[in-house]
Design an enzyme around this catalytic site. Structure first.
Site, PDB file in Angstrom:
ATOM      1  N   CYS A   1      -6.273  -4.986  -7.718  1.00  0.00           N
ATOM      2  CA  CYS A   1      -6.182  -4.944  -6.345  1.00  0.00           C
ATOM      3  C   CYS A   1      -5.661  -6.147  -5.493  1.00  0.00           C
ATOM      4  O   CYS A   1      -5.175  -5.845  -4.468  1.00  0.00           O
ATOM      5  CB  CYS A   1      -7.328  -4.200  -5.728  1.00  0.00           C
ATOM      6  SG  CYS A   1      -8.803  -5.370  -5.881  1.00  0.00           S
ATOM      7  N   HIS A   2      -5.794  -7.335  -6.019  1.00  0.00           N
ATOM      8  CA  HIS A   2      -5.314  -8.550  -5.263  1.00  0.00           C
ATOM      9  C   HIS A   2      -3.825  -8.360  -5.022  1.00  0.00           C
ATOM     10  O   HIS A   2      -3.190  -9.071  -4.369  1.00  0.00           O
ATOM     11  CB  HIS A   2      -6.007  -9.641  -5.876  1.00  0.00           C
ATOM     12  CG  HIS A   2      -5.392  -9.911  -7.316  1.00  0.00           C
ATOM     13  ND1 HIS A   2      -6.165  -9.395  -8.498  1.00  0.00           N
ATOM     14  CD2 HIS A   2      -4.503 -10.655  -7.683  1.00  0.00           C
ATOM     15  CE1 HIS A   2      -5.732  -9.592  -9.466  1.00  0.00           C
ATOM     16  NE2 HIS A   2      -4.732 -10.342  -9.154  1.00  0.00           N
TER      17      HIS A   2
ATOM     18  N   GLU B   1      -1.451 -16.828 -10.518  1.00  0.00           N
ATOM     19  CA  GLU B   1      -0.619 -15.848 -11.318  1.00  0.00           C
ATOM     20  C   GLU B   1       0.772 -16.617 -11.161  1.00  0.00           C
ATOM     21  O   GLU B   1       1.537 -16.376 -12.367  1.00  0.00           O
ATOM     22  CB  GLU B   1      -0.664 -14.396 -10.932  1.00  0.00           C
ATOM     23  CG  GLU B   1      -1.884 -13.763 -11.352  1.00  0.00           C
ATOM     24  CD  GLU B   1      -1.997 -12.312 -11.076  1.00  0.00           C
ATOM     25  OE1 GLU B   1      -1.135 -11.630 -10.681  1.00  0.00           O
ATOM     26  OE2 GLU B   1      -3.300 -11.690 -11.148  1.00  0.00           O
TER      27      GLU B   1
ATOM     28  N   ASN C   1     -12.468  -0.383  -5.294  1.00  0.00           N
ATOM     29  CA  ASN C   1     -12.199  -0.804  -6.740  1.00  0.00           C
ATOM     30  C   ASN C   1     -13.410  -1.354  -7.037  1.00  0.00           C
ATOM     31  O   ASN C   1     -13.965  -2.598  -6.729  1.00  0.00           O
ATOM     32  CB  ASN C   1     -10.981  -1.573  -6.798  1.00  0.00           C
ATOM     33  CG  ASN C   1     -10.749  -2.291  -8.145  1.00  0.00           C
ATOM     34  OD1 ASN C   1     -11.343  -1.859  -9.180  1.00  0.00           O
ATOM     35  ND2 ASN C   1      -9.838  -3.121  -8.185  1.00  0.00           N
TER      36      ASN C   1
ATOM     37  N   TYR D   1       0.855  -1.176  -0.097  1.00  0.00           N
ATOM     38  CA  TYR D   1       0.015  -0.027   0.082  1.00  0.00           C
ATOM     39  C   TYR D   1       0.616   1.081  -0.146  1.00  0.00           C
ATOM     40  O   TYR D   1       0.345   2.150  -0.666  1.00  0.00           O
ATOM     41  CB  TYR D   1      -0.771  -0.110   1.314  1.00  0.00           C
ATOM     42  CG  TYR D   1      -2.072  -0.991   0.910  1.00  0.00           C
ATOM     43  CD1 TYR D   1      -2.994  -0.965   0.506  1.00  0.00           C
ATOM     44  CD2 TYR D   1      -1.898  -2.388   1.617  1.00  0.00           C
ATOM     45  CE1 TYR D   1      -4.246  -1.829   0.423  1.00  0.00           C
ATOM     46  CE2 TYR D   1      -2.876  -3.191   1.750  1.00  0.00           C
ATOM     47  CZ  TYR D   1      -3.799  -3.043   1.184  1.00  0.00           C
ATOM     48  OH  TYR D   1      -4.925  -4.086   0.722  1.00  0.00           O
TER      49      TYR D   1
END
Length: 163
Positions: free
Chosen positions: A130-131, A157, A122, A99
């Site tokens: 945002c993850h 991912e 979001n 953040y």
């Protein structure tokens, strides 16, 4: 109009119009909104182009083939939220940022909490990733759709990241 994408981690509702995708969010497990597959195919053929594109791009993402999203967006938010969301889109597939890093990149080095609030608001999860935002110590924190989904997305991912 809304379309529903059946992902491995829950049903995702896509809303928007020809101006662009406005929201992409997980439905509660108890929701009965999502259409059956036969109805979904008919709805997909009738939907505005940005929703169809978002549906297909999500399908490619969950198949491990799509690393970034290019669907047309029509987002509503404050200038600060939009700045944060734009910064989130720069986080590479399979990587994370804190953040604080996002706050500094936006030009507001002391605004970590405000970045967290922008993340919370979001409207298009996954598509604006945002993850990929984690705590300063690397812990998974703050994902409205559930930390288990955040963990799953990051692991997904990592499995499909090209080296």
């Amino acid at each position: 109009m809304a379309l529903y994408y059946h992902s491995p981690i829950g049903i995702i509702e896509l809303c928007g119009d020809e101006a662009g995708l406005q929201s992409c969010s997980f439905l509660p497990a108890s929701s009965r909104k999502a259409s059956r597959e036969s109805e979904m195919e008919a709805r997909l053929n009738e939907a505005p182009a940005p929703l169809i594109e978002a549906w297909w791009q999500l399908d490619e993402y969950f198949a491990g083939c799509r690393k970034f999203f290019s669907v047309k967006l029509n987002l509503q938010g404050t200038p600060f939220q939009k700045k944060v969301w734009a910064e989130l889109q720069k986080i590479p597939y399979g990587q994370t940022r804190s953040y604080g890093e996002i706050a500094r990149a936006c030009g507001f080095p002391g605004a970590s909490r405000a970045v967290g609030q922008a993340n919370h608001h979001n409207p298009v999860v996954i598509i604006i990733p945002c993850h990929r935002v984690v705590g300063s110590d690397g812990r998974l924190v703050g994902f409205g759709a559930g930390l288990w989904r955040k963990k799953w997305l990051l692991q997904h991912e990592a499995r499909h990241q090209e080296f």
